[in-house]
Design an enzyme around this catalytic site. Structure first.
Site, PDB file in Angstrom:
ATOM      1  N   HIS A  50      -1.334  -0.936  -4.133  1.00  0.00           N
ATOM      2  CA  HIS A  50      -2.384  -0.778  -3.519  1.00  0.00           C
ATOM      3  C   HIS A  50      -2.431   0.690  -3.361  1.00  0.00           C
ATOM      4  CE1 HIS A  50      -6.001  -1.667  -1.179  1.00  0.00           C
ATOM      5  NE2 HIS A  50      -5.746  -0.755  -0.373  1.00  0.00           N
ATOM      6  N   MET A  63     -11.980   4.850  -0.480  1.00  0.00           N
ATOM      7  CA  MET A  63     -12.534   4.991   0.637  1.00  0.00           C
ATOM      8  C   MET A  63     -13.216   6.607   0.360  1.00  0.00           C
ATOM      9  SD  MET A  63      -9.747   3.351   3.190  1.00  0.00           S
ATOM     10  CE  MET A  63      -8.395   3.490   1.812  1.00  0.00           C
ATOM     11  N   HIS A 122      -8.385   1.421  -4.143  1.00  0.00           N
ATOM     12  CA  HIS A 122      -8.997   1.163  -3.049  1.00  0.00           C
ATOM     13  C   HIS A 122      -9.904   2.474  -2.656  1.00  0.00           C
ATOM     14  CE1 HIS A 122      -9.490  -0.086   1.470  1.00  0.00           C
ATOM     15  NE2 HIS A 122     -10.823   0.162   0.887  1.00  0.00           N
ATOM     16  N   MET A 128      -8.674   8.609  -0.083  1.00  0.00           N
ATOM     17  CA  MET A 128      -9.438   8.898   1.309  1.00  0.00           C
ATOM     18  C   MET A 128      -9.916  10.212   0.944  1.00  0.00           C
ATOM     19  SD  MET A 128      -7.089   7.464   4.166  1.00  0.00           S
ATOM     20  CE  MET A 128      -6.555   5.434   4.314  1.00  0.00           C
ATOM     21  N   MET A 156     -11.789  -5.395   5.052  1.00  0.00           N
ATOM     22  CA  MET A 156     -10.782  -4.877   5.703  1.00  0.00           C
ATOM     23  C   MET A 156     -10.539  -5.623   7.062  1.00  0.00           C
ATOM     24  SD  MET A 156     -10.131  -1.974   4.045  1.00  0.00           S
ATOM     25  CE  MET A 156      -9.160  -1.125   5.305  1.00  0.00           C
ATOM     26  N   SER A 196       0.939  -1.117  -0.046  1.00  0.00           N
ATOM     27  CA  SER A 196       0.102   0.147  -0.072  1.00  0.00           C
ATOM     28  C   SER A 196       0.776   1.273  -0.061  1.00  0.00           C
ATOM     29  CB  SER A 196      -0.977  -0.079   1.409  1.00  0.00           C
ATOM     30  OG  SER A 196      -1.351   1.258   1.482  1.00  0.00           O
ATOM     31  N   ASP A 244      -4.717   3.626  -1.780  1.00  0.00           N
ATOM     32  CA  ASP A 244      -5.729   3.900  -1.017  1.00  0.00           C
ATOM     33  C   ASP A 244      -6.119   5.483  -0.918  1.00  0.00           C
ATOM     34  OD1 ASP A 244      -5.892   1.676   0.950  1.00  0.00           O
ATOM     35  OD2 ASP A 244      -3.895   2.128   1.147  1.00  0.00           O
ATOM     36  N   ASP A 254      -6.817  -6.333   4.027  1.00  0.00           N
ATOM     37  CA  ASP A 254      -6.094  -5.023   3.960  1.00  0.00           C
ATOM     38  C   ASP A 254      -6.077  -4.415   5.389  1.00  0.00           C
ATOM     39  OD1 ASP A 254      -5.211  -2.604   3.358  1.00  0.00           O
ATOM     40  OD2 ASP A 254      -7.091  -1.881   2.441  1.00  0.00           O
TER      41      ASP A 254
HETATM   42  C1  DX5 Z   1      -6.247   1.611   5.657  1.00  0.00           C
HETATM   43  C2  DX5 Z   1      -5.773   0.949   4.171  1.00  0.00           C
HETATM   44  C3  DX5 Z   1      -4.772   0.193   4.140  1.00  0.00           C
HETATM   45  C4  DX5 Z   1      -3.724   0.624   4.849  1.00  0.00           C
HETATM   46  C5  DX5 Z   1      -2.795  -0.458   5.194  1.00  0.00           C
HETATM   47  O1  DX5 Z   1      -7.353   2.269   5.548  1.00  0.00           O
HETATM   48  O2  DX5 Z   1      -7.007   0.972   3.350  1.00  0.00           O
HETATM   49  O3  DX5 Z   1      -4.440   0.072   2.682  1.00  0.00           O
HETATM   50  O4  DX5 Z   1      -2.825   1.670   4.147  1.00  0.00           O
HETATM   51  O5  DX5 Z   1      -1.841  -0.325   5.801  1.00  0.00           O
HETATM   52  P1  DX5 Z   1      -1.083  -1.163   6.982  1.00  0.00           P
HETATM   53  O6  DX5 Z   1      -0.581  -2.565   6.247  1.00  0.00           O
HETATM   54  O7  DX5 Z   1       0.332  -0.607   7.515  1.00  0.00           O
HETATM   55  O8  DX5 Z   1      -1.970  -1.691   7.869  1.00  0.00           O
HETATM   56 ZN    ZN Z   2      -6.421  -0.334   1.354  1.00  0.00          ZN
END
Ligand code: DX5
Ligand code: ZN
Length: 219
Positions: free
Chosen positions: A32, A67, A65, A36, A136, A7, A34, A174
């Protein structure tokens, strides 16, 4: 075959191209990403411009991903930016099917994600149209949290369901996954492993990825 998806959230944001190349060489299959929005989750990360910029630097598969609230409004932007797969949250829209169909219309892979408090049954109506289910293993919003073991029961339930019904979808986990606990996720039936801190914050990411693959073979 398991897919390892570092990620980007845990990367050095002042050195993205270099950091991405480092995990690619270390054996990553996906990157990956993320996204947000500060509304669906209490944190803000990055959006299409950053993805478009790094798209020019690597051929790695981009596992986006989302969010964000109202994901259907932004699908085109993420496709144009270079997403290979887009996963939306079941909890982020009242019409998950419409958002998923929109992704599929672009010929991009689609996924549906569930947060820790959402029951596994929520994804069942979408298994006919998604390529991946993302369970998740932490509350979405931040990297570096500890994995919540109870969430793996949902992975197991979905894995049993898809095997029983001969459905071909990937199961991604994840949040909080490390070389030490990845065997728990693999045992439960996950085959796409997201790891942010464990890989990007390691001095030897190739070792971590190798250990994760060995966890698969030694099961
Ligand atoms: C959290 C994200 C994850 C996060 C994972 O909301 O969706 O992808 O970055 O990071 P680690 O592996 O550090 O928990
Ligand atoms: Zn993620």
């Amino acid at each position: 075959m398991i897919y390892i998806a570092p990620s980007l959230l845990a990367a050095d944001f002042s050195n993205l191209a270099q950091d991405i190349e480092r995990v690619r060489q270390a054996g990553a299959n996906y990157l990956h990403l993320d996204v947000m929005d500060g509304v669906f989750v209490p944190n803000i990360s990055f959006g299409p411009p950053v993805i478009e910029s790094i798209r020019k630097k690597t051929k790695l598969f981009f596992d986006v991903h989302l969010m964000i609230k109202h994901p259907q409004r932004y699908i085109d932007n993420f496709v144009k930016a270079g997403a290979d797969s887009i996963t939306i949250h079941y909890e982020s829209t009242s019409r998950p099917r419409d958002a998923i169909m929109k992704i599929k219309d672009f010929d991009v892979k689609a996924g549906i994600a569930i947060s820790p408090n959402t029951p596994y049954e929520a994804v069942l109506p979408y298994l006919d149209i998604v390529d991946m289910v993302l369970v998740m293993t932490v509350e979405p919003g931040f990297g570096g949290q500890a994995m919540i073991p109870e969430t793996l029961e949902k992975v197991r339930a979905i894995k049993n369901y898809i095997d029983e019904h001969e459905i071909n979808v990937n199961i991604e986990v994840d949040g909080g996954i490390t070389a030490e606990n990845v065997h728990l996720a693999l045992d439960a039936g996950a085959n796409v492993i997201v790891a942010g801190s464990a890989i990007f914050r390691s001095k030897t990411p190739s070792k971590v990825i190798k250990q994760m693959r060995e966890a698969e073979y030694s099961r």
